[in-house]
Motif scaffolding. Structure first.
Motif, PDB file in Angstrom:
ATOM      1  N   PHE A 119       3.279  -0.903   7.145  1.00  0.00           N
ATOM      2  CA  PHE A 119       3.694  -0.316   8.519  1.00  0.00           C
ATOM      3  C   PHE A 119       3.145   1.272   8.118  1.00  0.00           C
ATOM      4  N   TRP A 120       3.726   1.757   7.054  1.00  0.00           N
ATOM      5  CA  TRP A 120       3.405   3.112   6.514  1.00  0.00           C
ATOM      6  C   TRP A 120       1.832   3.525   6.586  1.00  0.00           C
ATOM      7  N   VAL A 121       0.959   2.669   6.307  1.00  0.00           N
ATOM      8  CA  VAL A 121      -0.186   2.914   5.743  1.00  0.00           C
ATOM      9  C   VAL A 121      -0.766   2.837   7.116  1.00  0.00           C
ATOM     10  N   ILE A 122      -0.778   1.937   7.910  1.00  0.00           N
ATOM     11  CA  ILE A 122      -1.211   1.966   9.399  1.00  0.00           C
ATOM     12  C   ILE A 122      -0.717   3.163  10.096  1.00  0.00           C
ATOM     13  N   THR A 167      -1.950   7.988  12.974  1.00  0.00           N
ATOM     14  CA  THR A 167      -1.589   9.355  13.281  1.00  0.00           C
ATOM     15  C   THR A 167      -2.803  10.508  13.166  1.00  0.00           C
ATOM     16  N   THR A 168      -3.659  10.061  11.823  1.00  0.00           N
ATOM     17  CA  THR A 168      -4.884  10.697  11.684  1.00  0.00           C
ATOM     18  C   THR A 168      -5.836  10.489  12.605  1.00  0.00           C
ATOM     19  N   VAL A 169      -5.971   9.142  13.377  1.00  0.00           N
ATOM     20  CA  VAL A 169      -6.832   8.906  14.485  1.00  0.00           C
ATOM     21  C   VAL A 169      -6.467   9.768  15.779  1.00  0.00           C
ATOM     22  N   ALA A 189       0.405  18.326   1.722  1.00  0.00           N
ATOM     23  CA  ALA A 189       1.062  18.021   0.357  1.00  0.00           C
ATOM     24  C   ALA A 189       2.720  18.312   0.796  1.00  0.00           C
ATOM     25  N   LEU A 190       2.960  19.294   1.277  1.00  0.00           N
ATOM     26  CA  LEU A 190       4.371  19.586   1.651  1.00  0.00           C
ATOM     27  C   LEU A 190       5.035  18.358   2.411  1.00  0.00           C
ATOM     28  N   PHE A 191       4.314  17.876   3.593  1.00  0.00           N
ATOM     29  CA  PHE A 191       5.051  16.820   4.143  1.00  0.00           C
ATOM     30  C   PHE A 191       5.027  15.660   3.424  1.00  0.00           C
ATOM     31  N   ALA A 192       4.197  15.338   2.524  1.00  0.00           N
ATOM     32  CA  ALA A 192       4.139  14.097   1.685  1.00  0.00           C
ATOM     33  C   ALA A 192       5.181  14.337   0.604  1.00  0.00           C
ATOM     34  N   THR A 193       5.518  15.462   0.181  1.00  0.00           N
ATOM     35  CA  THR A 193       6.354  15.694  -0.808  1.00  0.00           C
ATOM     36  C   THR A 193       7.974  15.392  -0.236  1.00  0.00           C
ATOM     37  N   VAL A 194       8.182  15.999   1.084  1.00  0.00           N
ATOM     38  CA  VAL A 194       9.608  15.736   1.545  1.00  0.00           C
ATOM     39  C   VAL A 194       9.487  14.262   2.000  1.00  0.00           C
ATOM     40  N   ILE A 195       8.417  13.597   2.418  1.00  0.00           N
ATOM     41  CA  ILE A 195       8.688  12.134   2.633  1.00  0.00           C
ATOM     42  C   ILE A 195       8.947  11.289   1.255  1.00  0.00           C
ATOM     43  N   ALA A 246      11.406   9.901   8.114  1.00  0.00           N
ATOM     44  CA  ALA A 246       9.879   9.557   7.596  1.00  0.00           C
ATOM     45  C   ALA A 246       9.168   9.420   8.754  1.00  0.00           C
ATOM     46  N   TYR A 247       9.462   8.607   9.740  1.00  0.00           N
ATOM     47  CA  TYR A 247       8.560   8.476  10.858  1.00  0.00           C
ATOM     48  C   TYR A 247       8.123   9.657  11.464  1.00  0.00           C
ATOM     49  N   VAL A 248       9.046  10.759  11.772  1.00  0.00           N
ATOM     50  CA  VAL A 248       8.677  12.078  12.283  1.00  0.00           C
ATOM     51  C   VAL A 248       7.837  12.914  11.515  1.00  0.00           C
TER      52      VAL A 248
END
Length: 256
Positions: free
Chosen positions: A22-25, A30-32, A173-179, A200-202
């Motif tokens: 789920f999270w990978v897709i 979101t990148t797409v 990197a900041l968003f990934a750290t918070v997640i 995490a979704y946001v």
């Protein structure tokens, strides 16, 4: 004679189980959303208005297909997510680029709007759990919340990366750290499942958007200058491959 089912009659769950897939897709989608919006807008010459019109028509069609499905169907669900991702990007782009609304304002407005959707949803249904998406009304709240999270994430990502000059990679990197901290706090039972999921979704939206911009933007803007065609194709192909796998394996089915 059986009573006629109302619009809010119970239906089989319409959303997937929350797994690593789920999270990978979600991040890929979101990148797409970020790269495809730029691809359609600039590379194909549709312009912001034309791209917005095409994407919202496509989203409307996808939502009709999703609502008509009696249960969770991977390709229908993730088609809506990809199109919502693009639509959310375009909503923010129209406000900031088309109408000159500052990113600080759009971020604040979408944050308030998301809070309103959640309050309305909870007051109506008594829960925000995605494991309870078993009525038409809850499904409508669910997609409304997701659309706003994509618009909010786009605005927040651009605010940090561009307006506050953190750059795309540092913002990602900041968003990934918070997640990661959200995941840690959930594992330690400091955060409940519903709060952890939606937080995490946001944040996965600005994470994916920052990664997309980092890969596609010119080097003088802090990007890798790969353009929008290649990254969009790679991410979309990965989404399709994973959705095909989940369709065949059923690894993301919620219990009935």
């Amino acid at each position: 004679m059986q009573p006629r089912k109302s619009e809010f009659a119970r239906i089989v769950s319409k959303v997937p189980e929350v797994t690593v897939y789920f999270w990978v897709i979600k991040v890929l989608a979101t990148t797409v959303g970020e790269t495809a919006a730029d691809l359609l807008n600039f590379n194909l010459g549709l312009g912001l208005g034309g791209t917005t019109a095409v994407m919202f028509v496509a989203l409307a069609v996808a939502l009709v297909l999703q609502y008509r499905a009696p249960r969770y169907v991977p390709w229908r669900y993730w088609l809506v997510v990809v199109l919502v991702s693009i639509a959310g990007t375009l909503v923010t782009d129209n406000l900031t680029d088309g109408f000159g609304v500052p990113l600080e304002t759009t971020t604040a407005v979408f944050a308030v709007l998301l809070a309103i959707v959640f309050v309305w949803w909870y007051r109506s249904e008594g829960t925000l759990s995605i494991h309870s998406i078993t009525t038409r009304r809850r499904e409508t709240f669910y997609w409304a919340a997701i659309l706003v999270t994509f618009a909010l994430g786009t605005a927040a990502g651009d605010l940090l990366a561009e307006r506050l000059s953190l750059g795309y990679l540092l913002s990602a990197a900041l968003f990934a750290t918070v997640i990661a901290f959200i995941g840690l706090f959930y594992g330690l039972r400091v955060l409940g499942g519903v709060l952890a999921f939606w937080a995490a979704y946001v944040l996965t939206r600005p994470l994916g958007a920052s990664l997309g911009d980092w890969v596609t933007q010119p080097s003088d803007s802090g990007g890798l200058d790969f353009g929008t065609v290649g990254p969009s194709a790679v991410c979309l192909a990965a989404v399709v491959a994973l959705v095909c796998y989940l369709t065949a394996s059923g690894r993301d089915r919620l219990p009935a």
